[in-house]
Design an enzyme around this catalytic site. Structure first.
Site, PDB file in Angstrom:
ATOM      1  N   HIS A 200       0.791  -1.229   0.000  1.00  0.00           N
ATOM      2  CA  HIS A 200       0.000   0.000   0.000  1.00  0.00           C
ATOM      3  C   HIS A 200       0.823   1.279   0.000  1.00  0.00           C
ATOM      4  CE1 HIS A 200       0.941  -0.062   4.269  1.00  0.00           C
ATOM      5  NE2 HIS A 200       0.583   1.202   4.317  1.00  0.00           N
TER       6      HIS A 200
HETATM    7  C1  UD1 Z   1      -2.066   5.171   6.218  1.00  0.00           C
HETATM    8  C2  UD1 Z   1      -0.727   5.610   6.808  1.00  0.00           C
HETATM    9  C3  UD1 Z   1       0.281   4.484   6.689  1.00  0.00           C
HETATM   10  C4  UD1 Z   1      -0.248   3.192   7.289  1.00  0.00           C
HETATM   11  C5  UD1 Z   1      -1.575   2.862   6.611  1.00  0.00           C
HETATM   12  C6  UD1 Z   1      -2.170   1.580   7.160  1.00  0.00           C
HETATM   13  C7  UD1 Z   1      -0.327   8.017   6.563  1.00  0.00           C
HETATM   14  C8  UD1 Z   1       0.531   9.021   5.885  1.00  0.00           C
HETATM   15  N1  UD1 Z   1      -0.187   6.769   6.101  1.00  0.00           N
HETATM   16  O1  UD1 Z   1      -1.847   5.018   4.816  1.00  0.00           O
HETATM   17  O2  UD1 Z   1       1.458   4.849   7.396  1.00  0.00           O
HETATM   18  O3  UD1 Z   1       0.677   2.153   7.074  1.00  0.00           O
HETATM   19  O4  UD1 Z   1      -2.472   3.963   6.815  1.00  0.00           O
HETATM   20  O5  UD1 Z   1      -3.314   1.194   6.510  1.00  0.00           O
HETATM   21  O6  UD1 Z   1      -1.067   8.348   7.451  1.00  0.00           O
HETATM   22  N2  UD1 Z   1      -9.219   4.590   2.052  1.00  0.00           N
HETATM   23  C9  UD1 Z   1     -10.425   3.955   1.995  1.00  0.00           C
HETATM   24  N3  UD1 Z   1     -11.021   3.581   3.149  1.00  0.00           N
HETATM   25  C10 UD1 Z   1     -10.474   3.818   4.362  1.00  0.00           C
HETATM   26  C11 UD1 Z   1      -9.234   4.486   4.418  1.00  0.00           C
HETATM   27  C12 UD1 Z   1      -8.608   4.861   3.261  1.00  0.00           C
HETATM   28  O7  UD1 Z   1     -10.976   3.713   0.930  1.00  0.00           O
HETATM   29  O8  UD1 Z   1     -11.068   3.436   5.386  1.00  0.00           O
HETATM   30  C13 UD1 Z   1      -8.541   4.965   0.800  1.00  0.00           C
HETATM   31  C14 UD1 Z   1      -8.888   6.345   0.317  1.00  0.00           C
HETATM   32  O9  UD1 Z   1      -8.990   6.275  -1.062  1.00  0.00           O
HETATM   33  C15 UD1 Z   1      -7.671   7.154   0.697  1.00  0.00           C
HETATM   34  C16 UD1 Z   1      -6.549   6.129   0.581  1.00  0.00           C
HETATM   35  O10 UD1 Z   1      -7.139   4.889   0.975  1.00  0.00           O
HETATM   36  O11 UD1 Z   1      -7.483   8.253  -0.113  1.00  0.00           O
HETATM   37  C17 UD1 Z   1      -5.379   6.421   1.464  1.00  0.00           C
HETATM   38  O12 UD1 Z   1      -5.749   6.497   2.847  1.00  0.00           O
HETATM   39  P1  UD1 Z   1      -4.852   7.311   3.900  1.00  0.00           P
HETATM   40  O13 UD1 Z   1      -5.363   7.105   5.243  1.00  0.00           O
HETATM   41  O14 UD1 Z   1      -4.621   8.695   3.398  1.00  0.00           O
HETATM   42  O15 UD1 Z   1      -3.429   6.615   3.798  1.00  0.00           O
HETATM   43  P2  UD1 Z   1      -3.089   5.072   3.803  1.00  0.00           P
HETATM   44  O16 UD1 Z   1      -2.550   4.755   2.449  1.00  0.00           O
HETATM   45  O17 UD1 Z   1      -4.187   4.233   4.358  1.00  0.00           O
END
Ligand code: UD1
Length: 351
Positions: A200
């Site tokens: 991811h």
């Molecule tokens: C975040 C953390 C990362 C951690 C990871 C674990 C930061 C910078 N990164 O990354 O260190 O290892 O979480 O999972 O904080 N999304 C969904 N549903 C959700 C959450 C996210 O669909 O419940 C999608 C959305 O499209 C979003 C993307 O995932 O834009 C990224 O989510 P985000 O929380 O920004 O970062 P992660 O890649 O999850």
């Protein structure tokens, strides 16, 4: 004593559970749990609360997804009135996600004592969003709870004068407590031998060419071994956006904590770019091939079962052959990864 815990993303939930559990036994401590809403899907959040036995959050800031700056700023704006109103004696922040740095900034500016659980980890790679979050959070925190000696050394080199205390690894506390339950999960539905894959990191999944190459390498792995790939929503979205073919890989939705831990414990090999999974495989003694050039968790390489294969398909193949030939790297469990880190934090905070 009024303790606020601020969490937002999947790995935070696994870390807060043991600290809350340990503080529960201190009668003079009142705990408030704040969920920023960074992760909001049921399978990224709710199921972790249920399985880890974390109480429902007292406050949910429901921030949702957005660019890093937007998400961080939005969490700060929504958290400030909550801290002003609740007047915590200490605000605990966890790990290295956007919610962590946002909460540390708000707490520090309001003069609240901030404790960082999982302090001191460094990949020395500032292209990683998490590295920026770690650096800033550790500068601001008053209490720094480190999981391993490298964390203490990094903080010392940066001249961070705050209290540095090695407490061990809270993620391993949750693992130790729930491993027996996890091993009772989906026992009959799994192949005898398999590679468990997660992916991811923005550096691996946000560039179409890089993601395509990684998926091709995984297809090659699947010639030798079943591949089970529970995909983060970010990764699934990128595969679709770039129109990539991944039909031959078993791509699943994100798994619950117990299902994933059970699968990890029985995997032939784990292939990942996650931070926490490098630690869990080291504890479990399962070979881990990490699709990154560096790690903020070097102890998993020096003592544990982790091997950094970067994005080099040949290195992945050669390390996989080693595992399949029964010559995987053997590891030991790092000191203080013993299931009692949360207890040590509680004792330091509240006696
Ligand atoms: C975040 C953390 C990362 C951690 C990871 C674990 C930061 C910078 N990164 O990354 O260190 O290892 O979480 O999972 O904080 N999304 C969904 N549903 C959700 C959450 C996210 O669909 O419940 C999608 C959305 O499209 C979003 C993307 O995932 O834009 C990224 O989510 P985000 O929380 O920004 O970062 P992660 O890649 O999850």
């Amino acid at each position: 004593m009024n303790v606020f815990h601020i969490v937002g993303a999947r790995p935070n939930f696994i870390k807060v559970a043991p600290v809350m559990n340990a503080l529960k036994t201190r009668k003079h401590v009142v705990q408030t749990l704040i969920h920023t809403g960074q992760h909001y899907d049921a399978n990224m959040s709710d199921v972790f609360f249920e399985q880890l036995g974390i109480p429902a959050p007292n406050v949910n800031l429901a921030v949702g997804s957005g660019s890093p700056a937007w998400q961080t700023a939005e969490i700060m704006t929504r958290l400030e009135p909550v801290l002003l109103d609740g007047k915590p004696d200490v605000a605990l922040v966890y790990g290295d996600v956007n919610s962590t740095v946002a909460a540390a900034l708000v707490g520090a500016k309001l003069g609240v004592r901030v404790g960082h659980v999982e302090a001191g980890l460094r990949s020395f790679d500032r292209t990683m969003p998490e590295e920026i979050n770690r650096l800033v959070t550790d500068q601001l925190a008053d209490m720094l709870f480190t999981p391993s000696e490298d964390g203490d050394i990094n903080l010392q080199k940066e001249g961070i004068p705050a209290e540095r205390i090695r407490v061990g690894n809270v993620m391993i506390d949750s693992l130790v407590r729930l491993l027996p339950a996890a091993q009772r999960q989906n026992r009959n539905r799994l192949p005898e031998r398999y590679a468990l894959v997660t992916l991811h990191r923005p550096a691996n999944v946000d560039d179409g060419e890089i993601l395509k190459r990684i998926l091709q390498s995984l297809l090659e792995v699947s010639q030798d071994l079943s591949v089970i790939f529970p995909a983060h929503p970010r990764t699934r979205k990128r595969i679709a956006d770039f129109g990539l073919q991944a039909d031959q890989l078993q791509i699943l939705d994100p798994l619950s904590y117990l299902e994933f831990l059970g699968m990890q414990s029985r995997a032939t090999v784990v292939i990942t770019d996650s931070g926490g999974i490098q630690e869990e495989t080291t504890y479990l003694g399962v070979p881990c091939l990490t699709l990154r050039e560096n790690t903020e968790r070097p102890v998993t390489v020096s003592l544990g079962t982790n091997v950094l294969v970067g994005r080099d398909p040949e290195k992945l193949c050669s390390e996989l052959s080693r595992v399949l030939a029964g010559n995987a790297k053997k590891g030991t469990i790092p000191p203080l990864w013993d299931g009692h880190a949360g207890e040590r934090i509680a004792a330091l905070l509240a006696g």
